[in-house]
Design a protein around this motif. Structure first.
Motif, PDB file in Angstrom:
ATOM      1  N   ARG A 227      -1.850  -4.273 -10.639  1.00 44.51           N
ATOM      2  CA  ARG A 227      -1.016  -5.196 -11.274  1.00 44.51           C
ATOM      3  C   ARG A 227      -0.739  -6.387 -10.758  1.00 44.51           C
ATOM      4  N   PHE A 228      -0.546  -7.449 -11.713  1.00 42.39           N
ATOM      5  CA  PHE A 228      -0.146  -8.618 -11.547  1.00 42.39           C
ATOM      6  C   PHE A 228       1.335  -8.893 -12.184  1.00 42.39           C
ATOM      7  N   PRO A 229       2.313  -8.543 -11.408  1.00 38.40           N
ATOM      8  CA  PRO A 229       3.785  -8.921 -12.077  1.00 38.40           C
ATOM      9  C   PRO A 229       4.207 -10.236 -12.277  1.00 38.40           C
ATOM     10  N   ALA A 230       3.745 -11.292 -11.304  1.00 36.39           N
ATOM     11  CA  ALA A 230       3.981 -12.758 -11.700  1.00 36.39           C
ATOM     12  C   ALA A 230       2.562 -13.377 -11.399  1.00 36.39           C
ATOM     13  N   PRO A 231       2.593 -14.716 -12.064  1.00 36.90           N
ATOM     14  CA  PRO A 231       1.602 -15.422 -11.866  1.00 36.90           C
ATOM     15  C   PRO A 231       1.483 -16.117 -10.635  1.00 36.90           C
ATOM     16  N   VAL A 232       0.262 -16.573 -10.347  1.00 35.64           N
ATOM     17  CA  VAL A 232      -0.046 -17.489  -9.188  1.00 35.64           C
ATOM     18  C   VAL A 232      -0.485 -18.933  -9.553  1.00 35.64           C
ATOM     19  N   ARG A 233       0.108 -19.996  -8.985  1.00 33.74           N
ATOM     20  CA  ARG A 233       0.009 -21.002  -9.275  1.00 33.74           C
ATOM     21  C   ARG A 233      -0.569 -21.739  -8.103  1.00 33.74           C
ATOM     22  N   VAL A 234      -1.576 -22.761  -8.430  1.00 34.00           N
ATOM     23  CA  VAL A 234      -2.256 -23.696  -7.409  1.00 34.00           C
ATOM     24  C   VAL A 234      -0.903 -24.394  -6.414  1.00 34.00           C
ATOM     25  N   GLY A 235      -0.989 -24.028  -5.308  1.00 37.90           N
ATOM     26  CA  GLY A 235      -0.134 -24.432  -4.287  1.00 37.90           C
ATOM     27  C   GLY A 235       0.880 -23.458  -3.626  1.00 37.90           C
ATOM     28  N   ASP A 236       0.919 -22.096  -4.348  1.00 43.52           N
ATOM     29  CA  ASP A 236       1.515 -20.992  -3.746  1.00 43.52           C
ATOM     30  C   ASP A 236       0.899 -20.381  -2.670  1.00 43.52           C
ATOM     31  N   THR A 237       1.461 -19.938  -1.569  1.00 44.64           N
ATOM     32  CA  THR A 237       1.000 -19.200  -0.479  1.00 44.64           C
ATOM     33  C   THR A 237       1.198 -17.752  -0.612  1.00 44.64           C
ATOM     34  N   LEU A 238      -0.048 -16.979  -0.348  1.00 46.72           N
ATOM     35  CA  LEU A 238       0.051 -15.660  -0.755  1.00 46.72           C
ATOM     36  C   LEU A 238      -0.007 -14.917   0.873  1.00 46.72           C
ATOM     37  N   TYR A 239       0.937 -13.938   0.749  1.00 42.29           N
ATOM     38  CA  TYR A 239       1.418 -13.099   2.017  1.00 42.29           C
ATOM     39  C   TYR A 239       0.997 -11.694   1.513  1.00 42.29           C
ATOM     40  N   ALA A 240       0.281 -11.105   2.510  1.00 45.91           N
ATOM     41  CA  ALA A 240       0.099  -9.496   2.181  1.00 45.91           C
ATOM     42  C   ALA A 240       0.645  -8.621   3.045  1.00 45.91           C
ATOM     43  N   GLU A 241       0.906  -7.271   2.530  1.00 41.67           N
ATOM     44  CA  GLU A 241       1.121  -6.273   3.513  1.00 41.67           C
ATOM     45  C   GLU A 241       0.524  -4.996   3.020  1.00 41.67           C
ATOM     46  N   THR A 242       0.117  -3.978   3.766  1.00 41.37           N
ATOM     47  CA  THR A 242      -0.401  -2.676   3.402  1.00 41.37           C
ATOM     48  C   THR A 242       0.255  -1.509   3.948  1.00 41.37           C
ATOM     49  N   ARG A 243       0.530  -0.744   3.229  1.00 38.53           N
ATOM     50  CA  ARG A 243       1.068   0.642   3.628  1.00 38.53           C
ATOM     51  C   ARG A 243      -0.058   1.700   3.501  1.00 38.53           C
ATOM     52  N   VAL A 244      -0.039   2.706   4.598  1.00 39.81           N
ATOM     53  CA  VAL A 244      -1.102   3.752   4.480  1.00 39.81           C
ATOM     54  C   VAL A 244      -0.292   4.581   3.920  1.00 39.81           C
ATOM     55  N   LEU A 245      -1.034   5.074   2.644  1.00 46.78           N
ATOM     56  CA  LEU A 245      -0.419   6.053   1.953  1.00 46.78           C
ATOM     57  C   LEU A 245      -0.624   7.416   2.354  1.00 46.78           C
ATOM     58  N   SER A 246      -2.224   7.829   2.658  1.00 43.03           N
ATOM     59  CA  SER A 246      -2.581   9.069   2.956  1.00 43.03           C
ATOM     60  C   SER A 246      -4.102   8.922   3.588  1.00 43.03           C
ATOM     61  N   ARG A 247      -4.146   9.811   4.423  1.00 46.32           N
ATOM     62  CA  ARG A 247      -5.474   9.827   5.212  1.00 46.32           C
ATOM     63  C   ARG A 247      -5.903  11.274   5.570  1.00 46.32           C
ATOM     64  N   ARG A 248      -7.377  11.558   5.382  1.00 40.95           N
ATOM     65  CA  ARG A 248      -7.878  12.945   5.507  1.00 40.95           C
ATOM     66  C   ARG A 248      -9.231  12.707   5.970  1.00 40.95           C
ATOM     67  N   ALA A 249      -9.437  13.705   6.883  1.00 35.94           N
ATOM     68  CA  ALA A 249     -10.845  13.644   7.492  1.00 35.94           C
ATOM     69  C   ALA A 249     -11.864  13.785   6.305  1.00 35.94           C
ATOM     70  N   SER A 250     -13.259  13.268   6.348  1.00 35.59           N
ATOM     71  CA  SER A 250     -14.122  13.500   5.446  1.00 35.59           C
ATOM     72  C   SER A 250     -14.648  15.009   5.554  1.00 35.59           C
ATOM     73  N   SER A 251     -14.774  15.550   4.575  1.00 37.48           N
ATOM     74  CA  SER A 251     -15.335  17.086   4.531  1.00 37.48           C
ATOM     75  C   SER A 251     -16.993  16.857   4.686  1.00 37.48           C
ATOM     76  N   SER A 252     -17.786  15.980   4.062  1.00 38.27           N
ATOM     77  CA  SER A 252     -18.913  15.850   4.041  1.00 38.27           C
ATOM     78  C   SER A 252     -19.546  14.636   4.961  1.00 38.27           C
ATOM     79  N   ARG A 253     -18.735  13.744   5.490  1.00 32.85           N
ATOM     80  CA  ARG A 253     -19.275  12.827   6.555  1.00 32.85           C
ATOM     81  C   ARG A 253     -18.719  12.973   7.708  1.00 32.85           C
TER      82      ARG A 253
END
Length: 168
Positions: A107-133
């Motif tokens: 989703r892109f809830p608001a536009p980005v304009r030249v000169g804007d500074t982007l900051y990011a964060e990440t939440r780990v939603l889930s993790r599981r061991a691979s059954s095939s790898r």
């Protein structure tokens, strides 16, 4: 050397290579804040847009874009998405990812304009061991980008295949 026959021990140098986190180091529910941010330039927008063959006037034609509801060119949303993911690499996946498996709920809830500074964060939603790898696991990340005013400009859920630590 003083001539007193001093012995100099040779110690093996300890080396630390920057990397992301292994599967087993990622914690569900934890939010990782990625810094520094990235200020978007006009060159970024024009280069990305033309490299990817996107001829959208909203990104390239200043005179045309003045007549839109935005009153100016906007930054290509695919650049925003790529930067959102890119900002997370050093902290989370540098050298520890096997593959991107897919994206959803982008989703892109608001536009980005030249000169804007982007900051990011990440939440780990889930993790599981691979059954095939063996030695690998699937991690689902929720990435969020905000501009310098704290407004959310992009969100995406990403599924990845991650390496487990060699000692796991």
């Amino acid at each position: 050397m003083t001539g007193t026959g001093e012995a100099h021990e040779h110690h093996e140098e300890r080396r630390v290579e920057q990397r992301g986190l292994y599967f087993d180091e990622l914690e569900e529910g934890v939010v990782y804040a990625h810094r520094p941010g990235r200020t978007v330039t006009e060159a970024d927008n024009v280069l990305f847009t033309t490299l990817t063959m996107n001829t959208q006037a909203l990104h390239l034609d200043a005179a045309w874009a003045e007549g839109t509801e935005f009153g100016e060119r906007l930054v290509n949303s695919m650049f925003t998405l790529s930067t959102l993911v890119g900002l997370s690499v050093a902290q989370l996946t540098q050298g520890t990812i096997v593959a991107n498996l897919g994206f959803r709920d982008v989703r892109f809830p608001a536009p980005v304009r030249v000169g804007d500074t982007l900051y990011a964060e990440t939440r780990v939603l889930s993790r599981r061991a691979s059954s095939s790898r063996p030695g690998q696991g699937i991690v689902e990340f929720a990435h969020t980008a905000r501009n310098q005013r704290g407004e959310i400009v992009a969100e995406a859920t990403r599924s990845t295949l991650m390496r487990m630590s060699p000692t796991a």
